[in-house]
Scaffold this motif. Structure first.
Motif, PDB file in Angstrom:
ATOM      1  N   UNK A   1      11.698   5.786  -9.321  1.00 19.90           N
ATOM      2  CA  UNK A   1      13.061   5.938  -9.819  1.00 19.90           C
ATOM      3  C   UNK A   1      13.301   7.400 -10.174  1.00 19.90           C
ATOM      4  N   UNK A   2      14.345   7.977  -9.581  1.00 16.16           N
ATOM      5  CA  UNK A   2      14.750   9.354  -9.844  1.00 16.16           C
ATOM      6  C   UNK A   2      16.083   9.313 -10.576  1.00 16.16           C
ATOM      7  N   UNK A   3      16.170   9.997 -11.701  1.00 12.05           N
ATOM      8  CA  UNK A   3      17.415  10.027 -12.470  1.00 12.05           C
ATOM      9  C   UNK A   3      18.086  11.384 -12.315  1.00 12.05           C
ATOM     10  N   UNK A   4      19.378  11.352 -11.923  1.00 10.52           N
ATOM     11  CA  UNK A   4      20.174  12.571 -11.768  1.00 10.52           C
ATOM     12  C   UNK A   4      21.324  12.498 -12.781  1.00 10.52           C
ATOM     13  N   UNK A   5      21.271  13.270 -13.834  1.00  9.08           N
ATOM     14  CA  UNK A   5      22.355  13.230 -14.822  1.00  9.08           C
ATOM     15  C   UNK A   5      23.692  13.575 -14.184  1.00  9.08           C
ATOM     16  N   UNK A   6      24.751  12.845 -14.584  1.00  9.38           N
ATOM     17  CA  UNK A   6      26.081  13.082 -14.038  1.00  9.38           C
ATOM     18  C   UNK A   6      27.030  13.644 -15.067  1.00  9.38           C
TER      19      UNK A   6
ATOM     20  N   UNK B   1      11.986  -5.949  -2.426  1.00 10.47           N
ATOM     21  CA  UNK B   1      11.885  -4.533  -2.755  1.00 10.47           C
ATOM     22  C   UNK B   1      12.590  -4.125  -4.029  1.00 10.47           C
ATOM     23  N   UNK B   2      13.909  -4.348  -4.111  1.00 15.28           N
ATOM     24  CA  UNK B   2      14.700  -3.925  -5.269  1.00 15.28           C
ATOM     25  C   UNK B   2      15.147  -5.127  -6.086  1.00 15.28           C
ATOM     26  N   UNK B   3      14.310  -6.157  -6.158  1.00 16.31           N
ATOM     27  CA  UNK B   3      14.671  -7.318  -6.974  1.00 16.31           C
ATOM     28  C   UNK B   3      14.796  -6.931  -8.445  1.00 16.31           C
ATOM     29  N   UNK B   4      14.043  -5.885  -8.862  1.00 23.39           N
ATOM     30  CA  UNK B   4      14.236  -5.281 -10.179  1.00 23.39           C
ATOM     31  C   UNK B   4      14.848  -3.910  -9.992  1.00 23.39           C
ATOM     32  N   UNK B   5      15.909  -3.630 -10.761  1.00 21.25           N
ATOM     33  CA  UNK B   5      16.485  -2.289 -10.807  1.00 21.25           C
ATOM     34  C   UNK B   5      16.785  -1.966 -12.262  1.00 21.25           C
ATOM     35  N   UNK B   6      16.919  -0.684 -12.610  1.00 22.99           N
ATOM     36  CA  UNK B   6      17.273  -0.330 -13.985  1.00 22.99           C
ATOM     37  C   UNK B   6      18.541  -1.047 -14.436  1.00 22.99           C
ATOM     38  N   UNK B   7      18.534  -1.533 -15.674  1.00 19.98           N
ATOM     39  CA  UNK B   7      19.609  -2.399 -16.174  1.00 19.98           C
ATOM     40  C   UNK B   7      20.952  -1.698 -16.280  1.00 19.98           C
ATOM     41  N   UNK B   8      20.958  -0.355 -16.347  1.00 16.34           N
ATOM     42  CA  UNK B   8      22.232   0.345 -16.536  1.00 16.34           C
ATOM     43  C   UNK B   8      22.959   0.639 -15.217  1.00 16.34           C
TER      44      UNK B   8
ATOM     45  N   UNK C   1       0.853  -1.191   0.000  1.00 15.92           N
ATOM     46  CA  UNK C   1       0.000   0.000   0.000  1.00 15.92           C
ATOM     47  C   UNK C   1       0.890   1.243   0.000  1.00 15.92           C
ATOM     48  N   UNK C   2       1.616   1.430  -1.104  1.00 17.41           N
ATOM     49  CA  UNK C   2       2.590   2.526  -1.161  1.00 17.41           C
ATOM     50  C   UNK C   2       2.282   3.546  -2.257  1.00 17.41           C
ATOM     51  N   UNK C   3       1.148   3.398  -2.926  1.00 19.29           N
ATOM     52  CA  UNK C   3       0.891   4.284  -4.060  1.00 19.29           C
ATOM     53  C   UNK C   3       0.624   5.722  -3.626  1.00 19.29           C
ATOM     54  N   UNK C   4      -0.019   5.924  -2.480  1.00 13.01           N
ATOM     55  CA  UNK C   4      -0.298   7.295  -2.034  1.00 13.01           C
ATOM     56  C   UNK C   4       0.980   8.020  -1.618  1.00 13.01           C
ATOM     57  N   UNK C   5       1.830   7.362  -0.855  1.00 17.72           N
ATOM     58  CA  UNK C   5       3.075   8.005  -0.435  1.00 17.72           C
ATOM     59  C   UNK C   5       4.007   8.214  -1.623  1.00 17.72           C
ATOM     60  N   UNK C   6       3.962   7.325  -2.605  1.00 13.57           N
ATOM     61  CA  UNK C   6       4.819   7.485  -3.784  1.00 13.57           C
ATOM     62  C   UNK C   6       4.391   8.691  -4.611  1.00 13.57           C
ATOM     63  N   UNK C   7       3.096   8.956  -4.660  1.00 12.74           N
ATOM     64  CA  UNK C   7       2.628  10.157  -5.353  1.00 12.74           C
ATOM     65  C   UNK C   7       3.163  11.414  -4.684  1.00 12.74           C
ATOM     66  N   UNK C   8       3.174  11.407  -3.345  1.00 17.65           N
ATOM     67  CA  UNK C   8       3.697  12.568  -2.619  1.00 17.65           C
ATOM     68  C   UNK C   8       5.192  12.747  -2.903  1.00 17.65           C
ATOM     69  N   UNK C   9       5.935  11.660  -2.861  1.00 18.22           N
ATOM     70  CA  UNK C   9       7.373  11.739  -3.138  1.00 18.22           C
ATOM     71  C   UNK C   9       7.611  12.245  -4.552  1.00 18.22           C
TER      72      UNK C   9
ATOM     73  N   UNK D   1       9.911   8.426 -12.262  1.00 20.71           N
ATOM     74  CA  UNK D   1       9.061   7.422 -12.898  1.00 20.71           C
ATOM     75  C   UNK D   1       8.784   6.311 -11.909  1.00 20.71           C
ATOM     76  N   UNK D   2       7.740   5.533 -12.181  1.00 17.39           N
ATOM     77  CA  UNK D   2       7.403   4.415 -11.318  1.00 17.39           C
ATOM     78  C   UNK D   2       7.439   3.118 -12.119  1.00 17.39           C
ATOM     79  N   UNK D   3       7.861   2.050 -11.453  1.00 21.64           N
ATOM     80  CA  UNK D   3       7.892   0.732 -12.078  1.00 21.64           C
ATOM     81  C   UNK D   3       6.513   0.084 -11.975  1.00 21.64           C
TER      82      UNK D   3
END
Length: 345
Positions: A54-59, A227-234, A26-34, A46-48
């Protein structure tokens, strides 16, 4: 090295997160706030499919992609059955220390969004009535939820719309003291989520670009193991930001950032862990290195999910985990500092 952390912002975000209900599943409401907080900084969010953020910060470089994770899901309960007398039997989500739930307030949320209040109680709740009121084992088989509605039987409860599978939110009782202590359930791991959101605030305010592209994963379902069994492939290396343990045979305190060398999933990456230790030493960040045999993190879930990454684990020291937890602001501050140092080294 001076790192300008906004203490008021850190504590504000910690309190807001802790006061939002988000048991595993039951995390959809808190994820919207984040998401609104992140997008206000101008970062992509973005959300999986299973609801992780997932937050992307260009480096400066894409040669490596560093992942940081913290989980926003917490312990909780669900309605298991309704008794003939109108109380609720419950099943646990994750592993709360069940005796600490005795006399704890809670909320029951129906599938159509209605909220009812209640209290976790032993089935022998009164010393004036039950000889075993003090000695009876406090577990899910010997406890129930008393609903704050006029109900005298199972049918009365069903008329309220309450049914098997409804979520039960445990009252977090969040308090922040003038001396800087944060007292609450679920600092594991909302304290760390507050650290990551505050790290974003710092980087935006100071126009900091990390050395390598960084992806922050706000995971769900960590308390139930995937929780993080899936992560972005890069992602090539990942730091799980999760609570540090305090107790016998451990060095961590409520004022330190913990660096975990090994937990139930085995040793963390040697080079990443060594880098974190050196960065903490060289920059006067209060830290402790410990072993957590009864512990697993998002990095463990990611590795077991088949991801080809190196991994490490750090986080603020938290006392009395899975019960009435406590940490101090300085533990969050030291965690943010160490993350900042790692991303900009």
């Amino acid at each position: 090295m001076e790192i300008s952390i906004n203490k008021e912002y850190v504590l504000e975000k910690a309190k807001q997160l802790l006061e939002l209900d988000s048991p595993s599943g039951f995390c959809f409401e808190i994820m919207e706030r984040i998401g609104t907080w992140v997008e206000a900084f101008g970062y992509n969010f973005e959300t999986t499919n299973k609801g992780c953020g997932i937050v992307t910060i260009p480096g400066e470089s894409n040669e490596r992609v560093i992942g940081l994770s913290a989980h926003v899901d917490t312990l909780g309960a669900m309605v298991r059955s309704i008794t003939s007398s109108g109380t609720l039997r419950f099943t646990l989500i994750g592993g709360p220390i069940v005796p600490t739930l005795d006399a704890e307030y809670c909320k029951i949320r129906t599938r159509d969004g209605k909220i009812y209040t209640g209290t976790f109680l032993s089935t022998s709740p009164s010393s004036h009535v039950f000889e075993d009121s003090s000695s009876k084992k406090r577990d899910a088989d010997n406890m129930e939820i008393r609903i704050d509605e006029v109900v005298k039987c199972k049918e009365d409860v069903e008329k309220l719309g309450i049914s098997v599978g409804d979520f039960v939110f445990i009252d977090a009782k969040t308090t922040i003291t003038e001396s800087g202590f944060i007292k609450s359930r679920f600092i594991d791991d909302k304290g760390s989520v507050a650290c990551l959101i505050s790290l974003l605030e710092l980087m935006k305010r100071e126009n900091i670009v990390p050395k390598y592209t960084t992806k922050i994963l706000i995971s769900t379902y960590e308390e139930v193991g995937h929780g993080a069994s899936y992560i972005p492939a890069d992602i090539t290396e990942m730091i799980a930001v999760d609570m540090g343990c305090i107790g016998s045979d451990l060095s961590c305190s409520e004022y330190d950032v913990s660096i975990c060398a090994k937990d139930s999933g085995g040793p963390y990456d040697y080079h990443m862990t060594t880098d974190l230790i050196h960065l903490a030493k060289e920059n006067n960040v209060n830290f402790a290195v410990d072993i957590y045999p009864m512990y697993g993190s998002d990095v463990v879930a990611a590795l077991r999910g088949g991801n080809n990454i190196r991994g490490a684990l750090i986080g603020p020291g938290v006392h009395a985990s899975h019960g009435m937890e406590r940490t101090h602001y300085t533990a969050l501050e030291n965690t943010i500092k160490l993350l900042y140092l790692y991303l900009t080294k």
